[in-house]
Design a protein around this motif. Structure first.
Motif, PDB file in Angstrom:
ATOM      1  N   GLY A  48       0.823  -1.212   0.000  1.00 45.12           N
ATOM      2  CA  GLY A  48       0.000   0.000   0.000  1.00 45.12           C
ATOM      3  C   GLY A  48       0.844   1.242   0.000  1.00 45.12           C
ATOM      4  N   CYS A  49       0.929   1.897   1.174  1.00 45.60           N
ATOM      5  CA  CYS A  49       1.614   3.184   1.258  1.00 45.60           C
ATOM      6  C   CYS A  49       3.126   3.040   1.361  1.00 45.60           C
ATOM      7  CB  CYS A  49       1.115   3.907   2.495  1.00 45.60           C
ATOM      8  SG  CYS A  49       1.531   3.026   4.023  1.00 45.60           S
ATOM      9  N   GLY A  52       4.112   2.871   6.464  1.00 47.72           N
ATOM     10  CA  GLY A  52       3.599   2.507   7.789  1.00 47.72           C
ATOM     11  C   GLY A  52       2.217   3.050   8.087  1.00 47.72           C
ATOM     12  N   GLU A  53       1.556   3.618   7.083  1.00 44.69           N
ATOM     13  CA  GLU A  53       0.314   4.323   7.378  1.00 44.69           C
ATOM     14  C   GLU A  53      -0.960   3.538   7.104  1.00 44.69           C
ATOM     15  OE1 GLU A  53       0.716   8.031   5.315  1.00 44.69           O
ATOM     16  OE2 GLU A  53       2.214   8.759   6.755  1.00 44.69           O
ATOM     17  N   CYS A  54      -0.891   2.408   6.386  1.00 46.31           N
ATOM     18  CA  CYS A  54      -2.150   1.792   5.937  1.00 46.31           C
ATOM     19  C   CYS A  54      -2.390   0.386   6.469  1.00 46.31           C
ATOM     20  CB  CYS A  54      -2.216   1.790   4.416  1.00 46.31           C
ATOM     21  SG  CYS A  54      -1.158   0.549   3.641  1.00 46.31           S
ATOM     22  N   GLY A  55      -1.372  -0.349   6.827  1.00 43.91           N
ATOM     23  CA  GLY A  55      -1.566  -1.696   7.382  1.00 43.91           C
ATOM     24  C   GLY A  55      -1.823  -2.786   6.346  1.00 43.91           C
ATOM     25  N   ALA A  56      -1.812  -2.456   5.052  1.00 43.61           N
ATOM     26  CA  ALA A  56      -2.083  -3.473   4.025  1.00 43.61           C
ATOM     27  C   ALA A  56      -1.005  -4.555   4.017  1.00 43.61           C
ATOM     28  CB  ALA A  56      -2.167  -2.817   2.646  1.00 43.61           C
ATOM     29  N   CYS A  57       0.170  -4.213   4.501  1.00 46.21           N
ATOM     30  CA  CYS A  57       1.313  -5.122   4.423  1.00 46.21           C
ATOM     31  C   CYS A  57       1.529  -5.907   5.707  1.00 46.21           C
ATOM     32  CB  CYS A  57       2.568  -4.304   4.137  1.00 46.21           C
ATOM     33  SG  CYS A  57       2.976  -3.239   5.531  1.00 46.21           S
ATOM     34  N   LEU A  67       4.573  -4.484  10.434  1.00 46.94           N
ATOM     35  CA  LEU A  67       4.413  -3.989   9.071  1.00 46.94           C
ATOM     36  C   LEU A  67       5.593  -4.458   8.228  1.00 46.94           C
ATOM     37  CD1 LEU A  67       3.238  -0.371   9.954  1.00 46.94           C
ATOM     38  CD2 LEU A  67       1.829  -2.337   9.287  1.00 46.94           C
ATOM     39  N   CYS A  69       6.406  -3.562   5.351  1.00 48.68           N
ATOM     40  CA  CYS A  69       7.034  -2.496   4.551  1.00 48.68           C
ATOM     41  C   CYS A  69       8.094  -1.759   5.353  1.00 48.68           C
ATOM     42  CB  CYS A  69       5.999  -1.512   4.016  1.00 48.68           C
ATOM     43  SG  CYS A  69       5.261  -0.437   5.263  1.00 48.68           S
TER      44      CYS A  69
HETATM   45  S1  FES Z   1       2.233  -0.749   2.960  1.00 47.24           S
HETATM   46 FE1  FES Z   1       1.031   0.672   4.130  1.00 47.24          FE
HETATM   47  S2  FES Z   1       1.692   0.166   6.126  1.00 47.24           S
HETATM   48 FE2  FES Z   1       2.973  -1.067   4.949  1.00 47.24          FE
END
Ligand code: FES
Ligand SMILES: Cc1cc2nc3c(=O)[nH]c(=O)nc-3n(C[C@H](O)[C@H](O)[C@H](O)COP(=O)(O)OP(=O)(O)OC[C@H]3O[C@@H](n4cnc5c(N)ncnc54)[C@H](O)[C@@H]3O)c2cc1C
Ligand code: FES
Lengths: 184, 329
Positions: A48-49, A52-57, A67, A69
């Motif tokens: 995602g981002c 560290g802002e979105c949690g997708a990873c 995380l 990422c």
């Molecule tokens: S890709 Fe968004 S928090 Fe890791």
């Protein structure tokens, strides 16, 4: 050797992902997210981002959500990594996956693998705590707090929370005391 | 990310030897460093991964109080039973920051050393003396809603972003530094430097030194505390203004008070003049109001961050009222 070539020299590293050991030559600059997706073909973990802002990873490192990422792959040697691909047991879905499918708790699905990993760790921890404290139950507030680092742009979160509650209820970790849709 | 040498070290000696090298940085939880490296704001030649050092204990000190190892994860610290009981302000501050995943990774040392979230610093292109000494400060004339009003200079008004450190400042924490010949302890208020005209010098940490622990002095029986954070959304956001309040009570009298502010200052910000007003006093709204006014006396707001001055006064007032009502268990 030119300085950049010396610094980016790959090092043979063994990574344990979903119980399987992978021997890989890793460059220190690769994040765990990049290695999972690009080298190991485990594309369930989303990109995602990368800030560290979105949690997708989100993945589990020794059962704790982190995380991928913001983690270097080389840091993970000797640790157990669990990704979304490791949740199901063969063809048997994890109870969370079943509940998410039943309630339609995913739309585009981009946030789903991170959320499932976080929710799995929450349920596992609560189940562990229940052993010494039989009255231990999860609350909606606790579920929301656990998911506060996972951004979902589609569902509005309610179905996600309900699917986690349903799973927890089935595992005897949640007691429904209000009608499901009340705090919509 | 630019290439670097990666060292996973096992002893403090190795760590201090390797970090003497110009361009070497320490890696702990990585939640800030890897972000900075991905943005190419920090481009270290070598990354010294200290995560295998035995610095993840929380121990009681012989003199009373606690020593927290610098590799203790933020989540573990916040949920530690003794910390929750003895220093609730610290648990509250940590849990108000970042997300559970980040707190699981983040360490005490990394939290202390995290870099500012100033957008000009982070964009990598705007003039910024903290990032590129001598280039000036883009917040001086640019949009500066998130910037500091206390401790600023013409060359920098970036805030220190940590919540944990605001609580540590109110607790009079001591930072333990090792790696040079002498192990030394620095009070947190002296650990951070004002930007003045050298905003790239942020802390008292010297080359070859690493933070090994944070010491928390014992709080007297009956101390009441509170951490209050105001932000643009209710979770997963840095503070616009925050206040950590530690009030030592004797029956219904405040004996001593410590107040630290976050989100509005260049470092975790203590307000000794305002604190003095509360020493040996009976809590009252009027007194708290005077105290809040005094705390913000030195503020230098500009157009976009003027609101923070009034907001900070109200946060202090509210935090003091909340703290004086919460008895330590
Ligand atoms: S890709 Fe968004 S928090 Fe890791
Ligand atoms: C999306 C996001 C939201 C966040 N929100 C908040 C928030 O609301 N409130 C808040 O307080 N924080 C917040 N944070 C910041 C977070 O708390 C920090 O990133 C974290 O505490 C850094 O710790 P770390 O161990 O990961 O540090 P690292 O990334 O490993 O290191 C950070 C810096 O500290 C140095 N360092 C690390 N350990 C030591 C040591 N022992 N001695 C000397 N130097 C050392 C490193 O060299 C590096 O420069 C947020 C971060 C992200 C990504
Ligand atoms: S389902 Fe689309 S982001 Fe969550």
């Amino acid at each position: 050797m030119p300085i950049n070539a010396e610094r980016s020299r790959k090092k043979l590293t063994s990574l344990k992902v979903n119980g399987r050991v992978y021997e890989k030559a890793l460059s220190p600059i690769s994040t765990l997210l990049e290695i999972l997706r690009e080298d190991l073909g485990l594309t369930g973990t989303k990109h995602g981002c990368e800030l560290g802002e979105c949690g997708a990873c989100a993945v589990l490192l020794n059962d704790v959500p982190v995380l991928s990422c913001l983690t270097l792959a080389v840091e993970c040697e000797g640790k157990e990594i669990t990704t979304i691909e490791g949740l199901a047991d063969g063809n048997r879905l994890h109870p969370l996956q079943t509940a998410f499918a039943e309630l339609g708790a995913a739309q585009c699905g981009y946030c789903t693998s991170g959320i499932l990993c976080v929710a799995k760790s929450l349920l596992d921890k609560a189940a562990q705590e229940k052993k010494s404290n039989p009255g231990r139950e999860l609350s909606r507030a606790e579920i929301k707090e656990a998911l506060s680092g996972n951004i979902c742009r589609c569902t509005g979160y309610l179905k996600i929370i309900e699917a986690i509650e349903l799973t927890a209820e089935r595992l005897n970790l949640f007691h429904r005391c209000e009608p499901v849709r009340e705090d919509r | 990310m630019k290439p670097f040498r990666y060292h996973r070290i096992k002893t403090l000696q190795e760590a201090s030897h390797l970090t003497q090298e110009p361009g070497a940085v320490i890696l702990a939880g990585g939640t800030n460093l890897i972000d900075m490296m991905r943005l190419e704001i920090m481009n270290p030649a070598a990354v010294v991964d200290i995560q295998s050092l035995p610095l993840n204990q929380i121990e009681t000190l012989p003199s009373g109080g606690f020593r927290i190892g610098s590799l203790v994860r933020n989540s573990d610290l916040a949920f530690h039973p003794s910390i929750q009981k003895e220093y609730p302000v610290l648990s509250q501050a940590i849990l108000s920051g970042a997300s559970p995943q980040i707190r699981n990774q983040a360490t005490v040392g990394g939290n202390l050393m995290q870099r500012t979230r100033c957008t000009y610093f982070r964009d990598g292109i705007s003039p910024c003396s903290k990032r590129n000494p001598g280039t000036g400060c883009s917040a001086e004339h640019g949009y500066h809603r998130s910037h500091a009003v206390l401790g600023i200079s013409d060359s920098c008004s970036a805030t220190h972003p940590s919540d944990m450190c605001v609580a540590l400042a109110a607790l009079d924490a001591q930072i333990v530094l090792e790696g040079k010949k002498e192990k030394r302890t620095v009070p947190i208020t002296e650990f951070y430097l004002l930007p003045q005209n050298t905003p790239w010098k942020e802390t008292a940490l010297e080359p070859a030194e690493i933070i090994t622990a944070v010491d928390l002095p014992e709080l007297p029986e009956g101390t009441r505390t509170c951490y209050l954070k105001v932000r643009d959304r209710s979770s997963y956001e840095f503070a616009l203004v925050s206040a950590a309040v530690v009030l030592e009570f004797n029956q219904n009298q405040i004996q001593k008070a410590r107040i630290a502010l976050g989100g509005i200052a260049v470092k975790p910000w203590r307000v000794p003049e305002a604190e003095k007003l509360l020493h040996h006093s009976t809590p009252s709204k009027k007194l708290f109001q005077t105290c809040a006014e005094t705390a913000l006396k030195g503020a230098k707001p500009k157009k976009d961050n003027e609101f923070k001055v009034e907001l900070a006064k109200r946060v202090i007032l509210h935090a003091l009222s909340l703290a004086s009502k919460t008895k330590k268990e």
